[in-house]
Every structure is written in C-alpha cells, then in structure tokens.
Scaffold this motif. Sequence first.
Motif, PDB file in Angstrom:
ATOM      1  N   GLY A 228       8.330   4.643  45.212  1.00  0.00           N
ATOM      2  CA  GLY A 228       8.574   4.156  43.867  1.00  0.00           C
ATOM      3  C   GLY A 228       9.570   5.014  43.099  1.00  0.00           C
ATOM      4  N   VAL A 229       9.578   6.321  43.395  1.00  0.00           N
ATOM      5  CA  VAL A 229      10.521   7.211  42.716  1.00  0.00           C
ATOM      6  C   VAL A 229      11.943   6.921  43.196  1.00  0.00           C
ATOM      7  N   VAL A 230      12.098   6.684  44.493  1.00  0.00           N
ATOM      8  CA  VAL A 230      13.409   6.320  45.043  1.00  0.00           C
ATOM      9  C   VAL A 230      13.887   5.008  44.436  1.00  0.00           C
ATOM     10  N   ALA A 231      12.996   4.032  44.356  1.00  0.00           N
ATOM     11  CA  ALA A 231      13.365   2.739  43.776  1.00  0.00           C
ATOM     12  C   ALA A 231      13.795   2.907  42.312  1.00  0.00           C
ATOM     13  N   PHE A 232      13.055   3.714  41.565  1.00  0.00           N
ATOM     14  CA  PHE A 232      13.405   4.003  40.171  1.00  0.00           C
ATOM     15  C   PHE A 232      14.813   4.583  40.061  1.00  0.00           C
TER      16      PHE A 232
END
Length: 254
Positions: A228-232
Amino acid sequence: MENKSKIALVTGGSRGLGKDMALQLAKKGINVVLTYNSQADDAKNVVSQIEQIGQKAATLQLNTGDIKSFDAFVNTLSETLTNTFNTTHIDFLINNAGVGGYSLLSDVTEELFDELLNIHYKGVYFLTQKLLPMMNNGGGIINVSSGLTRVTVPRSSAYASMKGAIEVFTRYLAKELGEHGIRANTIAPGAVLTDFGGGHLRESKELQQFISNVTALGRPGEADDIGGVVAFLCTEDAKWVNGQRIEISGGMAL
C-alpha cells in the motif's frame, strides 16, 4: 479511479512483497507489468488477479542479476507495451526483485557477494538506466532497501551494504531526474513473513519472537503491510515526496 492509463513495472512481482505491490497498484487504477525470474505460473496468477480488479497486466521473464540480458528485455517490454497497453512508455518503475543472503563476514564468499551485488545494486542501477528513456515525465521510481541499513544484524553485512548503496543511488536519481518531474524514493521494509531468503523468518519461531520484541507494534511484518505504501507513492497524493527513505517496519528498534 485515478491514474487509469498509467503503467507501473514491478520487478519480482510473482510473489511476496512484489505481488502485493502489483495488486495494490492495480487497486489504485494503475496498469502493471510484472517480472518473474523462475515462477512463471505464479506470475500469470498475479496477472489474472489484476485483471479481476479491472486493470490491464502483463508478465515478462527477467533475471535482474543478468545485466547483459537487459537490452533484450527492453525490446520485449517495448513490444508488450505496444501490444497489450497501446503505448510506448511506463510511468513508474519499482525495483523490487531480490534474493536473501545471510552469512557471517568471515564466511562470505566472493560468489555470494557478487550475486548480491548484481541483483541488488548493479542490476538495479543499469536496469534503471536502460528504462529511463521509456519513462514518462512526471512518473516515479521506487527502490527497495531494507531495515537492515539502519538496524545492524549479524550475517547481513553484504546484503545490507548493497541496500545502503541503493539508498544513495536513489537520492542521486531524485536529483538528476527532477528536471523531468520524475520522483525517486526508497522504501525500507522491516522483517517480513514471506518466502524471502528461503523463508528463514517464517520458519523460525525464535526469530519471529525476537522481531516482535524489538518492534513497537509487536509483530513481524506481512506482505500486505508494504504494498500500500508503494501504491501511495505512485499517486498524486505523494507528488511532493522525493528523495526519501521510508521505513515500513512497524517501529523496529526505535
């Protein structure tokens, strides 16, 4: 959904952290090309899951430690972008592929050192170089480091050294690519329960307890703590985050 037509390339996307990154990117409306080294069936399964989410996806074989194969890979990627996505460029590059390598300094062989060097640093450096002409302005690069660059754990000297180099490289990418609006950031996962390194954390209750004891949130990480951090970082919400090392460890060794 935002970023409907944007494309991310995720290396090592067939399982573990890379798989979760790919799926989380798709949930943000981003199309995904993912690479695998040997797990072709796993990679195809991830492609199917991304298509079920409603995004386009494709998978390509790549050994990120085999630098001489990169020209052929770039040609194949170019064909895939044209045929599957009707475009010639990507927006985001996530250099995730990697292997574990744990050995005391006294036992590190040149072969192990070179394998880690090629996969975790030299391969990332030159694959990024090869792909820069294919990157749209305003995109982003995310390199995967490790909590082990900050927290020193015996048996990780070679691996962590390569990841330290990646953190420096990322800052230089941010500086040199800023004129193109391309951001570059590093994520540094803590200890995560995946197949990584032969699943050495997942298989050791003793190691899991040690990690839990030194982590503020009291447990080892899971793959879905990271993606989710990468997607953000691949959304407009992160448009002003650049040249940073973001540790994702649940508060390890604070």
